[in-house]
Design a protein around this motif. Sequence first.
Motif, PDB file in Angstrom:
ATOM      1  N   GLY A  49       0.801  -1.217   0.000  1.00 11.14           N
ATOM      2  CA  GLY A  49       0.000   0.000   0.000  1.00 11.14           C
ATOM      3  C   GLY A  49       0.829   1.259   0.000  1.00 11.14           C
ATOM      4  O   GLY A  49       0.604   2.173  -0.793  1.00 11.14           O
ATOM      5  N   ASP A  50       1.796   1.353   0.899  1.00 14.83           N
ATOM      6  CA  ASP A  50       2.630   2.546   1.030  1.00 14.83           C
ATOM      7  C   ASP A  50       4.094   2.099   0.966  1.00 14.83           C
ATOM      8  O   ASP A  50       4.656   1.635   1.965  1.00 14.83           O
ATOM      9  CB  ASP A  50       2.344   3.247   2.354  1.00 14.83           C
ATOM     10  CG  ASP A  50       3.128   4.552   2.510  1.00 14.83           C
ATOM     11  OD1 ASP A  50       4.056   4.783   1.704  1.00 14.83           O
ATOM     12  OD2 ASP A  50       2.814   5.322   3.434  1.00 14.83           O
ATOM     13  N   PRO A  51       4.725   2.232  -0.196  1.00 19.01           N
ATOM     14  CA  PRO A  51       6.121   1.779  -0.329  1.00 19.01           C
ATOM     15  C   PRO A  51       7.054   2.426   0.684  1.00 19.01           C
ATOM     16  O   PRO A  51       7.989   1.771   1.166  1.00 19.01           O
ATOM     17  CB  PRO A  51       6.485   2.179  -1.766  1.00 19.01           C
ATOM     18  CG  PRO A  51       5.177   2.237  -2.481  1.00 19.01           C
ATOM     19  CD  PRO A  51       4.194   2.741  -1.475  1.00 19.01           C
ATOM     20  N   ASP A  52       6.809   3.702   1.034  1.00 19.69           N
ATOM     21  CA  ASP A  52       7.679   4.374   2.007  1.00 19.69           C
ATOM     22  C   ASP A  52       7.574   3.716   3.380  1.00 19.69           C
ATOM     23  O   ASP A  52       8.570   3.607   4.102  1.00 19.69           O
ATOM     24  CB  ASP A  52       7.312   5.859   2.112  1.00 19.69           C
ATOM     25  CG  ASP A  52       7.678   6.635   0.852  1.00 19.69           C
ATOM     26  OD1 ASP A  52       8.542   6.155   0.088  1.00 19.69           O
ATOM     27  OD2 ASP A  52       7.092   7.714   0.636  1.00 19.69           O
ATOM     28  N   GLU A  53       6.378   3.274   3.736  1.00 18.84           N
ATOM     29  CA  GLU A  53       6.191   2.609   5.021  1.00 18.84           C
ATOM     30  C   GLU A  53       6.937   1.284   5.047  1.00 18.84           C
ATOM     31  O   GLU A  53       7.600   0.943   6.040  1.00 18.84           O
ATOM     32  CB  GLU A  53       4.702   2.381   5.274  1.00 18.84           C
ATOM     33  CG  GLU A  53       4.403   1.715   6.622  1.00 18.84           C
ATOM     34  CD  GLU A  53       2.911   1.547   6.841  1.00 18.84           C
ATOM     35  OE1 GLU A  53       2.327   2.411   7.526  1.00 18.84           O
ATOM     36  OE2 GLU A  53       2.347   0.553   6.333  1.00 18.84           O
ATOM     37  N   VAL A  54       6.847   0.511   3.963  1.00 18.38           N
ATOM     38  CA  VAL A  54       7.560  -0.768   3.905  1.00 18.38           C
ATOM     39  C   VAL A  54       9.066  -0.530   3.894  1.00 18.38           C
ATOM     40  O   VAL A  54       9.830  -1.276   4.516  1.00 18.38           O
ATOM     41  CB  VAL A  54       7.110  -1.583   2.677  1.00 18.38           C
ATOM     42  CG1 VAL A  54       7.903  -2.885   2.572  1.00 18.38           C
ATOM     43  CG2 VAL A  54       5.616  -1.897   2.772  1.00 18.38           C
ATOM     44  N   ASP A  55       9.512   0.532   3.219  1.00 18.26           N
ATOM     45  CA  ASP A  55      10.933   0.881   3.252  1.00 18.26           C
ATOM     46  C   ASP A  55      11.378   1.178   4.683  1.00 18.26           C
ATOM     47  O   ASP A  55      12.486   0.805   5.093  1.00 18.26           O
ATOM     48  CB  ASP A  55      11.200   2.105   2.372  1.00 18.26           C
ATOM     49  CG  ASP A  55      11.120   1.793   0.884  1.00 18.26           C
ATOM     50  OD1 ASP A  55      11.188   0.599   0.521  1.00 18.26           O
ATOM     51  OD2 ASP A  55      10.988   2.746   0.089  1.00 18.26           O
ATOM     52  N   ALA A  56      10.513   1.858   5.439  1.00 18.15           N
ATOM     53  CA  ALA A  56      10.850   2.185   6.830  1.00 18.15           C
ATOM     54  C   ALA A  56      10.955   0.927   7.679  1.00 18.15           C
ATOM     55  O   ALA A  56      11.837   0.819   8.550  1.00 18.15           O
ATOM     56  CB  ALA A  56       9.801   3.136   7.415  1.00 18.15           C
ATOM     57  N   ILE A  57      10.065  -0.036   7.433  1.00 16.03           N
ATOM     58  CA  ILE A  57      10.155  -1.312   8.158  1.00 16.03           C
ATOM     59  C   ILE A  57      11.480  -1.985   7.838  1.00 16.03           C
ATOM     60  O   ILE A  57      12.203  -2.445   8.732  1.00 16.03           O
ATOM     61  CB  ILE A  57       8.988  -2.241   7.771  1.00 16.03           C
ATOM     62  CG1 ILE A  57       7.640  -1.626   8.117  1.00 16.03           C
ATOM     63  CG2 ILE A  57       9.141  -3.593   8.483  1.00 16.03           C
ATOM     64  CD1 ILE A  57       6.451  -2.404   7.547  1.00 16.03           C
ATOM     65  N   ARG A  58      11.803  -2.041   6.564  1.00 14.14           N
ATOM     66  CA  ARG A  58      13.030  -2.714   6.114  1.00 14.14           C
ATOM     67  C   ARG A  58      14.255  -2.063   6.754  1.00 14.14           C
ATOM     68  O   ARG A  58      15.143  -2.756   7.295  1.00 14.14           O
ATOM     69  CB  ARG A  58      13.117  -2.655   4.589  1.00 14.14           C
ATOM     70  CG  ARG A  58      14.308  -3.381   4.010  1.00 14.14           C
ATOM     71  CD  ARG A  58      14.340  -3.253   2.492  1.00 14.14           C
ATOM     72  NE  ARG A  58      13.214  -3.940   1.847  1.00 14.14           N
ATOM     73  CZ  ARG A  58      12.169  -3.313   1.319  1.00 14.14           C
ATOM     74  NH1 ARG A  58      12.083  -1.987   1.336  1.00 14.14           N
ATOM     75  NH2 ARG A  58      11.192  -4.009   0.766  1.00 14.14           N
ATOM     76  N   THR A  59      14.334  -0.737   6.700  1.00 18.37           N
ATOM     77  CA  THR A  59      15.486  -0.023   7.258  1.00 18.37           C
ATOM     78  C   THR A  59      15.601  -0.257   8.760  1.00 18.37           C
ATOM     79  O   THR A  59      16.697  -0.498   9.295  1.00 18.37           O
ATOM     80  CB  THR A  59      15.353   1.483   6.977  1.00 18.37           C
ATOM     81  OG1 THR A  59      15.313   1.692   5.563  1.00 18.37           O
ATOM     82  CG2 THR A  59      16.522   2.255   7.566  1.00 18.37           C
TER      83      THR A  59
END
Length: 421
Positions: free
Chosen positions: A156-166
């Motif tokens: 849904g929100d690529p930035d949110e998933v990026d934040a999880i990954r980081t």
Amino acid sequence: MKVLYLPAETGTGHNMRALAVAAQVRALFPAAEQHVYLASKSTVFRSMFETVGTRVHVAPAERDHANTSQLGTSFDWTTYVTNYLDRTFISGDKMLNAVALIEDIGPDVVVSDYNIAGSLAAEVAGVPHVLITERYDFTLGQLDNDSLVEAGFTVGDPDEVDAIRTSLTRLFGWVTRRARAVLTDKPPVERLDHGTPVLRAIGAGNGHFVGPIVRAECAADPAPRAEVDERFGLEGSEYIVAGFGGTTMFTENKSRLLANYLAAFEKLRAAHPRARLVVIGRQEIAEDIDGVVFLNYVPDWHSLVKHAKVVLSPPGWISVTEMAVMNAPVAYVLSGRNEYHELEAMRRLALLGYTTVTEPDEADLLGILQDAFDAPDTFTRATSEASRTIAPTSNGAEVAAKLIAQTAAEAHVHRETADAA
């Protein structure tokens, strides 16, 4: 020396690695006092740990991650962190429970098998810890958002998933830096592992690829074929071992894979009427199908595998390492693209030279079975070459045991020095 093992609850492989190490610690350091905290499959593993002199502590609420779906089709903070990670690897409840256990037992060293809550508990309690891991980073750290979309998830929100990954990579990096030793049974592949916390630990000197962390039975001669035949009802057959158990994200993937196993086997029997199929599924199956043996879980599967014509297996890493040591004729099968936690393993196995197939239909599986039955030498040769990369030695558990003992000894000296001061 007092050792506490905290294997992750997701998948029996974590328990198996802890068991292999505990057996080696007992063999090398018989005076050691060993404890293990089991949060899954204690009915199977309790006696196995007690046999190698390890005291067993059982979680008040065990979970079986093989027979319930872990994720939904959307991938976001709630579905992945709140509803999955927070009740498995990074649970505050599990961390505090482990802190209390550490305070009660007073170990010289904590051994975490990919149990991040356990690693955090050791740091909070001020006890040195050794991390055993088949992951070079959290799984998400080695999968980009495009891979998740290709696997069928809605991001849904690529930035949110990026934040999880980081955030996960930062946490895993901290854990690997704090660990006195980071031990992996997975050979590094630069194109997959570049920049990961475990590869950095290997470069820094506290990380080690030790080879397969498996039980001694894997390298031993199998029981006679007659014993295997009598136990499993396989007299006069050439048989296939097919697995579809282990931690699953979506149970419908397991159901589809089983149906395709059965369909491919039925077609194979037209040309090979002596063929039999042994299905291992981590669940009770009541079906009665001619030529098919259904098994729930077989902890002592080594003789069964060593006499098999071919093994079809999910890429759970303890199975990979055990079969590499056994030099089994194996092909790796991923039941669904959305079993995201095994995508990295499948990529690695393909690069190492194994036969791999993702989301196979019955034609894919039939092709593998025909190769194994009709050209066994060619099939086995390719498997053997790949297995030597994973199993350059059959005794990674011994290396692990010695490094754990070294960590405990250093901690003992440090305490004595601090007390004297």
